[in-house]
Scaffold this motif. Structure first.
Motif, short mmCIF file in Angstrom:
data_model
loop_
_atom_site.label_atom_id
_atom_site.label_comp_id
_atom_site.label_asym_id
_atom_site.label_seq_id
_atom_site.Cartn_x
_atom_site.Cartn_y
_atom_site.Cartn_z
N GLY A 6 1.11 -1.01 -0.09
CA GLY A 6 0.20 -0.06 -0.17
C GLY A 6 0.86 1.21 -0.11
O GLY A 6 0.60 2.28 -0.73
N GLN A 7 2.07 1.16 0.73
CA GLN A 7 2.77 2.40 0.89
C GLN A 7 3.69 2.49 -0.50
O GLN A 7 3.75 3.66 -1.00
CB GLN A 7 3.73 2.16 1.99
N SER A 8 4.03 1.50 -1.31
CA SER A 8 4.39 1.76 -2.51
C SER A 8 3.64 2.14 -3.37
O SER A 8 4.01 3.01 -4.24
CB SER A 8 5.08 0.10 -2.87
N VAL A 9 2.40 1.89 -3.65
CA VAL A 9 1.58 2.25 -4.47
C VAL A 9 1.11 3.89 -4.16
O VAL A 9 1.07 4.69 -5.20
CB VAL A 9 0.11 1.38 -4.38
N ASP A 10 1.17 4.26 -2.86
CA ASP A 10 1.08 5.75 -2.51
C ASP A 10 2.13 6.33 -3.07
O ASP A 10 2.22 7.55 -3.78
CB ASP A 10 0.76 5.80 -1.24
N HIS A 11 3.26 5.78 -2.90
CA HIS A 11 4.78 6.68 -3.31
C HIS A 11 4.52 6.79 -4.85
O HIS A 11 4.90 7.77 -5.38
CB HIS A 11 5.70 5.93 -2.90
N PHE A 12 4.10 5.60 -5.57
CA PHE A 12 4.22 5.73 -6.97
C PHE A 12 3.04 6.52 -7.51
O PHE A 12 3.27 7.45 -8.42
CB PHE A 12 3.72 4.38 -7.50
N ARG A 14 2.30 9.48 -5.92
CA ARG A 14 2.87 10.93 -5.54
C ARG A 14 3.85 11.12 -6.74
O ARG A 14 3.93 12.50 -7.06
CB ARG A 14 3.29 11.01 -4.15
N ALA A 15 4.68 10.18 -7.15
CA ALA A 15 5.86 10.47 -7.84
C ALA A 15 5.16 10.62 -9.31
O ALA A 15 5.66 11.79 -9.88
CB ALA A 15 6.84 9.30 -7.92
N ILE A 18 3.71 14.35 -9.09
CA ILE A 18 4.80 15.35 -9.32
C ILE A 18 5.32 15.41 -10.65
O ILE A 18 5.60 16.63 -11.09
CB ILE A 18 5.92 15.11 -8.19
N ALA A 19 5.52 14.18 -11.28
CA ALA A 19 6.25 14.33 -12.62
C ALA A 19 5.34 15.07 -13.48
O ALA A 19 5.65 15.88 -14.39
CB ALA A 19 6.47 12.98 -12.91
N ALA A 20 4.10 14.75 -13.48
CA ALA A 20 2.90 15.26 -14.38
C ALA A 20 3.12 17.06 -14.09
O ALA A 20 2.98 17.62 -15.08
CB ALA A 20 1.49 14.75 -14.20
N HIS A 21 3.06 17.23 -12.98
CA HIS A 21 3.09 18.59 -12.48
C HIS A 21 4.35 19.41 -13.09
O HIS A 21 4.21 20.43 -13.70
CB HIS A 21 3.01 18.95 -11.00
#
Length: 181
Positions: A6-12, A14-15, A18-21
């Motif tokens: 679950g934490q890995s999916v959340d990090h993905f 967020r990344a 951020i990349a899209a922004h």
């Protein structure tokens, strides 16, 4: 393990956000600048193409109308010409047929031909009826009693004459040997 996934999916997520922004912040000004530089040229090209398209379309409509009219007149002329040619060919064919009939020395009679067809049809019908009858007999042949098979004859099913007779005096094997009293 589930928490780690679950934490890995959340990090993905967020990344990716951020990349899209960051990509949007970097690329948007460039796209806007390119659009501002290309827009006047694109508008001019579109207007020129539109005017060319309209003039080309008008020319094509006029040309197609001319072709259609020419096709109609050519079709009428070709029909008349074809009729003339067909008529001449038929006339020539009749002449050649007459010459051929004279050379053979006989005329074909319609009744003779029809009689031949009738005889042919009769022969085919008789042959078909014969074949059908043979097939129908062959279907039932296995159920027919056979005379060659050595089966039981009808005498086997008749009541037998007794060979031993019982009399009041005793038993006699043959009736002819009995002595009358």
């Amino acid at each position: 393990m589930r928490n780690e996934l679950g934490q890995s999916v959340d990090h993905f997520k967020r990344a990716a956000s951020i990349a899209a922004h960051e990509t949007s912040a970097t690329v948007t000004p460039r796209i806007t600048a390119a659009r501002d530089r290309v827009q006047p040229a694109a508008t001019a090209a579109r207007d020129a193409a539109s005017q060319s398209w309209d003039s080309a379309l008008a020319a094509l409509v006029a040309a197609s109308e001319n072709v259609r009219q020419a096709g109609k007149t050519a079709k009428k002329a070709s029909r008349k010409e074809m009729k003339r040619e067909l008529k001449a060919e038929r006339k020539q064919a009749r002449k050649l047929q007459k010459k051929a009939d004279k050379a053979v020395g006989r005329k074909k009679s319609r009744t003779g031909r029809m009689a031949g067809y009738a005889l042919l049809g009769t022969a085919v019908g008789i042959g078909a009826a014969y074949v059908a009858r043979r097939r129908r007999e062959a279907q039932w042949e296995e159920y027919e009693p056979s005379t060659l098979g050595g089966g039981a004859d009808d005498a086997a099913f008749e009541p037998m004459e007794p060979t031993v007779y019982t009399t009041s005096n005793g038993t006699v094997t043959d009736q002819s040997k009995q002595t009358p009293r």
